[in-house]
Scaffold this motif. Structure first.
Motif, PDB file in Angstrom:
ATOM      1  N   HIS A 102       0.941  -1.246  -0.030  1.00  0.00           N
ATOM      2  CA  HIS A 102      -0.081  -0.065  -0.079  1.00  0.00           C
ATOM      3  C   HIS A 102       1.040   1.405  -0.138  1.00  0.00           C
ATOM      4  CE1 HIS A 102      -3.878  -1.863   0.592  1.00  0.00           C
ATOM      5  NE2 HIS A 102      -3.264  -2.818   1.319  1.00  0.00           N
ATOM      6  N   TRP A 103       1.575   1.368  -0.865  1.00  0.00           N
ATOM      7  CA  TRP A 103       2.337   2.708  -1.213  1.00  0.00           C
ATOM      8  C   TRP A 103       2.431   3.043  -2.818  1.00  0.00           C
ATOM      9  CZ3 TRP A 103       7.000   2.503  -4.188  1.00  0.00           C
ATOM     10  CH2 TRP A 103       7.535   1.461  -4.615  1.00  0.00           C
ATOM     11  N   ARG A 104       2.628   4.281  -3.011  1.00  0.00           N
ATOM     12  CA  ARG A 104       2.650   4.823  -4.217  1.00  0.00           C
ATOM     13  C   ARG A 104       3.731   5.201  -4.898  1.00  0.00           C
ATOM     14  NH1 ARG A 104      -2.555   7.644  -4.352  1.00  0.00           N
ATOM     15  NH2 ARG A 104      -3.436   5.512  -4.222  1.00  0.00           N
ATOM     16  N   ARG A 105       4.092   4.962  -5.938  1.00  0.00           N
ATOM     17  CA  ARG A 105       5.398   5.118  -6.638  1.00  0.00           C
ATOM     18  C   ARG A 105       5.289   6.457  -7.166  1.00  0.00           C
ATOM     19  NH1 ARG A 105       8.751   5.280 -11.050  1.00  0.00           N
ATOM     20  NH2 ARG A 105       7.040   4.895 -12.514  1.00  0.00           N
ATOM     21  N   ILE A 106       6.433   7.455  -6.790  1.00  0.00           N
ATOM     22  CA  ILE A 106       6.577   8.650  -6.989  1.00  0.00           C
ATOM     23  C   ILE A 106       7.747   9.138  -8.142  1.00  0.00           C
ATOM     24  CG2 ILE A 106       5.369   9.692  -5.084  1.00  0.00           C
ATOM     25  CD1 ILE A 106       8.285  10.412  -3.998  1.00  0.00           C
ATOM     26  N   SER A 107       7.644  10.160  -8.814  1.00  0.00           N
ATOM     27  CA  SER A 107       8.928  10.292  -9.629  1.00  0.00           C
ATOM     28  C   SER A 107      10.350  10.379  -9.110  1.00  0.00           C
ATOM     29  CB  SER A 107       8.523  11.611 -10.394  1.00  0.00           C
ATOM     30  OG  SER A 107       9.838  12.115 -11.110  1.00  0.00           O
ATOM     31  N   PHE A 108      11.417   9.938  -9.761  1.00  0.00           N
ATOM     32  CA  PHE A 108      12.763   9.730  -9.304  1.00  0.00           C
ATOM     33  C   PHE A 108      13.183  10.797  -9.180  1.00  0.00           C
ATOM     34  CE2 PHE A 108      12.428   5.722 -11.883  1.00  0.00           C
ATOM     35  CZ  PHE A 108      12.365   4.802 -10.856  1.00  0.00           C
ATOM     36  N   LYS A 109      12.754  12.111  -9.563  1.00  0.00           N
ATOM     37  CA  LYS A 109      13.092  13.390  -9.380  1.00  0.00           C
ATOM     38  C   LYS A 109      12.956  13.809  -7.903  1.00  0.00           C
ATOM     39  CE  LYS A 109       8.836  15.988 -10.609  1.00  0.00           C
ATOM     40  NZ  LYS A 109       8.327  16.933 -11.716  1.00  0.00           N
ATOM     41  N   TRP A 110      12.280  13.211  -7.179  1.00  0.00           N
ATOM     42  CA  TRP A 110      12.224  13.756  -5.582  1.00  0.00           C
ATOM     43  C   TRP A 110      12.969  13.042  -4.934  1.00  0.00           C
ATOM     44  CZ3 TRP A 110       9.405  17.659  -5.657  1.00  0.00           C
ATOM     45  CH2 TRP A 110       8.533  17.860  -6.654  1.00  0.00           C
ATOM     46  N   ASN A 111      13.821  12.038  -5.301  1.00  0.00           N
ATOM     47  CA  ASN A 111      14.856  11.155  -4.770  1.00  0.00           C
ATOM     48  C   ASN A 111      15.800  10.788  -5.417  1.00  0.00           C
ATOM     49  OD1 ASN A 111      16.130   9.834  -2.428  1.00  0.00           O
ATOM     50  ND2 ASN A 111      14.560   8.497  -1.881  1.00  0.00           N
ATOM     51  N   MET A 112      16.691  11.678  -6.132  1.00  0.00           N
ATOM     52  CA  MET A 112      17.969  11.325  -7.032  1.00  0.00           C
ATOM     53  C   MET A 112      19.041  10.494  -6.317  1.00  0.00           C
ATOM     54  SD  MET A 112      16.623  11.706  -9.797  1.00  0.00           S
ATOM     55  CE  MET A 112      17.986  11.787 -11.093  1.00  0.00           C
ATOM     56  N   LEU A 113      18.978   9.407  -6.181  1.00  0.00           N
ATOM     57  CA  LEU A 113      20.254   8.489  -5.483  1.00  0.00           C
ATOM     58  C   LEU A 113      21.453   8.653  -6.304  1.00  0.00           C
ATOM     59  CD1 LEU A 113      18.177   5.353  -4.636  1.00  0.00           C
ATOM     60  CD2 LEU A 113      18.363   7.315  -3.369  1.00  0.00           C
ATOM     61  N   ASN A 114      22.522   8.340  -5.627  1.00  0.00           N
ATOM     62  CA  ASN A 114      23.891   8.403  -6.089  1.00  0.00           C
ATOM     63  C   ASN A 114      23.950   7.475  -7.058  1.00  0.00           C
ATOM     64  OD1 ASN A 114      26.431   9.170  -6.098  1.00  0.00           O
ATOM     65  ND2 ASN A 114      27.000   7.610  -4.897  1.00  0.00           N
ATOM     66  N   THR A 115      23.343   6.488  -7.329  1.00  0.00           N
ATOM     67  CA  THR A 115      23.372   5.238  -8.119  1.00  0.00           C
ATOM     68  C   THR A 115      22.864   5.746  -9.386  1.00  0.00           C
ATOM     69  OG1 THR A 115      21.662   4.005  -7.520  1.00  0.00           O
ATOM     70  CG2 THR A 115      23.693   3.575  -6.438  1.00  0.00           C
ATOM     71  N   PHE A 116      21.908   6.749  -9.425  1.00  0.00           N
ATOM     72  CA  PHE A 116      21.208   7.175 -10.712  1.00  0.00           C
ATOM     73  C   PHE A 116      22.040   8.185 -11.471  1.00  0.00           C
ATOM     74  CE2 PHE A 116      16.675   7.202  -8.199  1.00  0.00           C
ATOM     75  CZ  PHE A 116      17.029   5.849  -8.321  1.00  0.00           C
ATOM     76  N   PHE A 117      23.209   8.467 -10.962  1.00  0.00           N
ATOM     77  CA  PHE A 117      23.963   9.208 -11.961  1.00  0.00           C
ATOM     78  C   PHE A 117      25.148   8.477 -12.582  1.00  0.00           C
ATOM     79  CE2 PHE A 117      21.848  12.234  -9.293  1.00  0.00           C
ATOM     80  CZ  PHE A 117      21.445  13.176  -9.914  1.00  0.00           C
ATOM     81  N   PHE A 118      25.416   7.141 -12.175  1.00  0.00           N
ATOM     82  CA  PHE A 118      26.211   6.316 -12.846  1.00  0.00           C
ATOM     83  C   PHE A 118      25.974   6.000 -14.147  1.00  0.00           C
ATOM     84  CE2 PHE A 118      27.306   3.484  -8.683  1.00  0.00           C
ATOM     85  CZ  PHE A 118      27.787   4.835  -8.031  1.00  0.00           C
ATOM     86  N   ARG A 119      27.140   5.725 -15.013  1.00  0.00           N
ATOM     87  CA  ARG A 119      27.045   5.503 -16.515  1.00  0.00           C
ATOM     88  C   ARG A 119      25.889   4.246 -16.615  1.00  0.00           C
ATOM     89  NH1 ARG A 119      31.773   3.583 -20.363  1.00  0.00           N
ATOM     90  NH2 ARG A 119      30.681   3.773 -22.236  1.00  0.00           N
ATOM     91  N   HIS A 120      26.226   3.329 -15.779  1.00  0.00           N
ATOM     92  CA  HIS A 120      24.953   2.179 -15.813  1.00  0.00           C
ATOM     93  C   HIS A 120      24.208   2.287 -14.587  1.00  0.00           C
ATOM     94  CE1 HIS A 120      26.549   0.815 -19.551  1.00  0.00           C
ATOM     95  NE2 HIS A 120      27.815   0.833 -18.935  1.00  0.00           N
ATOM     96  N   PRO A 121      23.109   3.029 -14.447  1.00  0.00           N
ATOM     97  CA  PRO A 121      22.565   3.271 -12.964  1.00  0.00           C
ATOM     98  C   PRO A 121      21.607   1.954 -12.598  1.00  0.00           C
ATOM     99  CG  PRO A 121      21.049   4.257 -14.879  1.00  0.00           C
ATOM    100  CD  PRO A 121      22.412   3.803 -15.478  1.00  0.00           C
TER     101      PRO A 121
END
Length: 309
Positions: free
Chosen positions: A204-223
């Motif tokens: 019972h949770w709703r997925r929100i946009s990644f822009k609200w929690n940009m993790l370190n790994t999201f900026f890797f060449r292969h996230p």
């Protein structure tokens, strides 16, 4: 304290070592949301009165409010904590409804190892009817979900940024369910209260946009992300609202490859902790050999930049 839809309630849990970083995060939040009125709630075990005073004066200088709640004890043992950089304070998230006023039905939880980069009214306005929270989908890990008995279709969220439906939390006795799971299944818990919250949310949770929690790994060449979300992530990189310095090495410890690393120091200069820089000892301890040596002489930046291409 006045609670209504015009205010944005924010909650954090910190210890004395994170007071400065909380101040920097709040500074970025306030400066990028000047038309909003924030009510900040801080859960802690032992923040000093001096630190509370400094943080309170800083928050009030922006015209916002802050309240501190001292937790005397959790009431349960902490599993697997000694083998991780996470502190005991992370579990305070599970006790939110025991401390914040009962008339608050929606609150934004924020880790303090992050920087807010834009307006968050859109996030706070997210509809949470029938669900416990809104959060981003974390990196895929079938072993983790199997360990926690979470069906694959339910996914697994990152708890660094959570928009919480406290009315649902209270009605479903989430705190009590969380404590029961910790006591009954400590061997299943690896990612601490994040694991627990994923279990008790029961999908019972709703997925929100990644822009609200940009993790370190999201900026890797292969996230590290589900392939179905790659295009969405690329779009969110151009509109990041919250940069999360996830992982064991933070900007205040040593240089890291996170593209928003410098933003921490930009906002730091508007806080009572302006001028802070990590010592050589902190930089040395941040990394294992040999990168600690490379860090001191400045070569690791070049190496990481080359490897990242």
């Amino acid at each position: 304290m006045v609670s209504n839809d015009k205010n944005i309630n924010v909650v954090c849990n910190i210890n004395e070592a994170y007071v400065q970083h909380c101040g920097v995060m709040l500074c970025s939040l306030f400066m990028n949301n000047k038309n909003e009125h924030f009510i900040v709630h801080i859960l802690h075990f032992s923040i000093t009165e001096k630190s509370q005073s400094v943080l309170a004066d800083f928050v009030k200088s922006f015209g916002n409010e802050i309240y501190f709640y001292k937790v005397k004890q959790l009431g349960f043992d902490l599993p697997n904590l000694k083998s991780h950089y996470i502190s005991a304070e992370t579990y305070l998230r599970l006790l939110i409804t025991r401390y914040v006023p009962n008339d608050i039905d929606k609150i934004l939880y924020l880790d303090v190892d992050m920087i807010v980069l834009g307006c968050i009214r859109e996030l706070f306005s997210t509809n949470l009817d029938g669900v416990l929270l809104g959060a981003i989908q974390d990196s895929p890990n079938p072993v983790r979900q199997e360990r926690l008995d979470i069906p694959k279709e339910n996914g697994y969220f990152n708890a660094g940024v959570m928009l919480l439906n406290l009315a649902y939390w209270r009605a479903q006795h989430i705190t009590e369910k969380s404590i029961a799971f910790i006591k009954d299944h400590p061997e299943k818990i690896r990612q601490h209260d994040q694991d627990v919250l994923n279990v008790v949310s029961e999908g019972h949770w709703r997925r929100i946009s990644f822009k609200w929690n940009m993790l370190n790994t999201f900026f890797f060449r292969h996230p590290v992300i589900d392939s179905q979300f790659l295009n969405e992530l690329e779009e969110n990189k151009r509109d990041a609202r919250i940069a999360h310095f996830s992982g064991g090495v933070k900007p205040w410890m040593a240089w890291e490859k996170h593209p928003y690393y410098k933003e921490y120091y930009n906002y730091l200069e508007y806080t009572p902790w302006r001028g802070y820089r990590p010592s050589l000892k902190q930089q040395w301890k941040a990394y294992k050999f040999p990168r600690n040596i490379l860090r001191i002489i400045g070569i690791d930046k070049i190496i990481v930049k080359v490897l990242g291409k």
